[in-house]
Enzyme design. Structure first.
Site, PDB file in Angstrom:
ATOM      1  N   THR A 141       8.700 -22.024 -10.884  1.00 49.49           N
ATOM      2  CA  THR A 141       8.118 -23.248 -11.439  1.00 49.49           C
ATOM      3  C   THR A 141       6.616 -23.122 -11.651  1.00 49.49           C
ATOM      4  O   THR A 141       6.043 -23.860 -12.461  1.00 49.49           O
ATOM      5  CB  THR A 141       8.384 -24.444 -10.507  1.00 49.49           C
ATOM      6  OG1 THR A 141       7.939 -24.120  -9.183  1.00 49.49           O
ATOM      7  CG2 THR A 141       9.867 -24.771 -10.450  1.00 49.49           C
ATOM      8  N   ASP A 142       5.964 -22.185 -10.953  1.00 49.43           N
ATOM      9  CA  ASP A 142       4.497 -22.181 -11.012  1.00 49.43           C
ATOM     10  C   ASP A 142       3.970 -21.763 -12.377  1.00 49.43           C
ATOM     11  O   ASP A 142       2.977 -22.306 -12.854  1.00 49.43           O
ATOM     12  CB  ASP A 142       3.885 -21.344  -9.888  1.00 49.43           C
ATOM     13  CG  ASP A 142       4.284 -19.890  -9.870  1.00 49.43           C
ATOM     14  OD1 ASP A 142       5.283 -19.522 -10.535  1.00 49.43           O
ATOM     15  OD2 ASP A 142       3.602 -19.101  -9.190  1.00 49.43           O
TER      16      ASP A 142
ATOM     17  N   ALA B  52       9.261  -7.711  -0.081  1.00 54.65           N
ATOM     18  CA  ALA B  52      10.181  -8.639   0.571  1.00 54.65           C
ATOM     19  C   ALA B  52      10.105 -10.042  -0.011  1.00 54.65           C
ATOM     20  O   ALA B  52      10.702 -10.967   0.537  1.00 54.65           O
ATOM     21  CB  ALA B  52       9.889  -8.686   2.072  1.00 54.65           C
ATOM     22  N   GLY B  53       9.368 -10.218  -1.102  1.00 54.52           N
ATOM     23  CA  GLY B  53       9.226 -11.546  -1.677  1.00 54.52           C
ATOM     24  C   GLY B  53       8.332 -12.449  -0.866  1.00 54.52           C
ATOM     25  O   GLY B  53       8.430 -13.675  -0.953  1.00 54.52           O
TER      26      GLY B  53
ATOM     27  N   ASP C  92       1.357 -17.880  -5.259  1.00 54.81           N
ATOM     28  CA  ASP C  92       1.177 -16.945  -4.153  1.00 54.81           C
ATOM     29  C   ASP C  92      -0.279 -16.880  -3.720  1.00 54.81           C
ATOM     30  O   ASP C  92      -0.607 -16.908  -2.531  1.00 54.81           O
ATOM     31  CB  ASP C  92       1.655 -15.554  -4.551  1.00 54.81           C
ATOM     32  CG  ASP C  92       3.142 -15.510  -4.865  1.00 54.81           C
ATOM     33  OD1 ASP C  92       3.835 -16.511  -4.617  1.00 54.81           O
ATOM     34  OD2 ASP C  92       3.603 -14.476  -5.369  1.00 54.81           O
TER      35      ASP C  92
END
Length: 388
Positions: free
Chosen positions: A33-34, A128-129, A177
């Site tokens: 969504t970002d 690892a996300g 992030d």
């Protein structure tokens, strides 16, 4: 932190000017969504990238990682240009593109960064996300902001770190992030509107409610630069154009069916359905947290996973198994988190069942012949800061 400073001294022959840390993050809800100017709800992890840094004024940038085999990468800040491998001399040192890209982004924005010696070490699991790359970018940006007296705000640093990843590294990520790493606070989740970068710190003390949020690292590595992430971003942008809106953020969830009927491409239709519904899920989770009902969040996590699996198609067998096994063992809900194609899942559980749910996931992986996952509690932690 003293270990990183000591390693810096052994590498460069003097003590660093300072040591900084920036966390990885896990995203509770709001995936893909970002970059659609939507809503997200991440929280910072206790796992951090740590940088010992000294300022240089001779145009030399020296980079070293405690986590990657190889020596010091030396670059000329005046010649840093994207793409990293072709223009900056970072070929063969893929990790170096992240801090080098930050230096490039700062200089391209007119900030007088004249070089640095940097030694990095990270406890954020790579691939690892959990935003190991954003942690490297943000810790570099914060250190240089302090050392060169640039006076940049946390959102400004996050935007420059995002620009480094987009233009220099070549991953078209959104800003979630970097904002989570730069702006999160201990004990809170970050409710972020990526359109205007306004945010609210949402109290997130699950333990007080008898709950626990587990991270399941499937240990399946993903590489978002391989085109799959970019393809989905392009598809979302195509959907926005077809619907005549600036971004999918502007598509009403209440009128989603009507909007989908206007789209002829089935793939784009699926992408739009996921993004619009996940924005709505973020708002529903926030309403539940504000109402003091975090238990009910679990069902929305699982609903979000189904959307990521079936509409966006960014899950994988290991992530699906983690979610299915956790829910079968009594979890309140679970979903993959991050860019997908591997990485991690988040699982909301009653605290007194956390060990049993984790054991069930480990057993399911063993029975399927998968590598054993890493499982740990997600404790909402502090954002980027100077530590020495």
């Amino acid at each position: 932190m003293s270990t990183v400073a000591a390693e810096f001294g052994a590498l460069y022959g003097a003590a660093p000017d300072g040591v900084w840390a920036a966390p990885g993050r896990v995203n509770l809800i709001g995936e893909y969504t970002d970059f659609n100017e939507g809503l997200v709800l991440p929280l910072a992890l206790p796992h951090t990238a740590v940088a010992a840094v000294s300022r240089r004024d001779d145009g030399v940038l020296r980079l070293h990682s405690a986590d990657v085999d190889g020596g010091v990468v030396q670059l000329d800040v005046a010649t840093l240009e994207p793409p990293a491998a072709a223009a900056s001399g970072a070929s063969g040192h893929g990790w170096a593109a992240y801090p080098a890209g930050v230096v490039w982004a700062l200089r391209a924005a007119g900030h007088p960064v004249t070089g640095a010696d940097i030694h990095l070490a990270s406890t954020v699991p790579s691939g690892a996300g959990l935003s190991s790359s954003a942690a490297l970018e943000v810790v570099t940006a914060l250190a240089l902001n302090d050392l060169f007296g640039l006076g940049l705000s946390r959102p400004e640093l996050a935007l420059l770190a995002q620009r480094a990843e987009n233009a220099f590294v070549g991953v078209p990520c959104g800003v979630m992030d970097q904002m989570a790493s730069a702006c999160a606070t201990e004990g809170h989740a970050l409710y972020l509107d990526t359109r205007d970068l306004s945010y609210r710190q949402v109290p997130f003390d699950l333990a007080a409610r008898g709950l626990c949020l587990l991270v399941v690292d499937t240990r399946v590595k993903h590489a978002l630069g391989d085109g799959a992430y970019a393809e989905r971003r392009a598809g979302c942008e195509a959907g926005a154009r077809a619907l005549g809106v600036r971004a999918l953020r502007d598509v009403s969830a209440a009128h989603l069916s009507d909007s989908l009927a206007r789209l002829g491409d089935e793939t784009i239709r699926r992408y739009v359905r996921h993004v619009v519904s996940d924005d709505a899920r973020v708002e529903r989770v926030i309403a539940l947290l504000d109402a003091g009902d975090p238990h009910a969040v679990g069902a929305l996590l699982t609903e979000g996973h189904v959307s990521l699996r079936d509409d966006l198609r960014v899950s994988c067998p290991e992530l699906d198994l983690a979610v299915e096994a956790a829910n079968a063992a009594g979890a309140l809900g679970a979903r993959m988190t991050g860019g997908g194609f591997g990485g991690s899942a988040v699982v909301l559980v009653a605290a007194d069942t956390a060990d049993a749910v984790a054991a069930a996931v480990v057993k399911a992986f063993a029975e399927a012949g998968h590598t054993a996952p890493g499982i740990f509690p997600a404790v909402p932690s502090a954002g980027a800061r100077r530590v020495a």
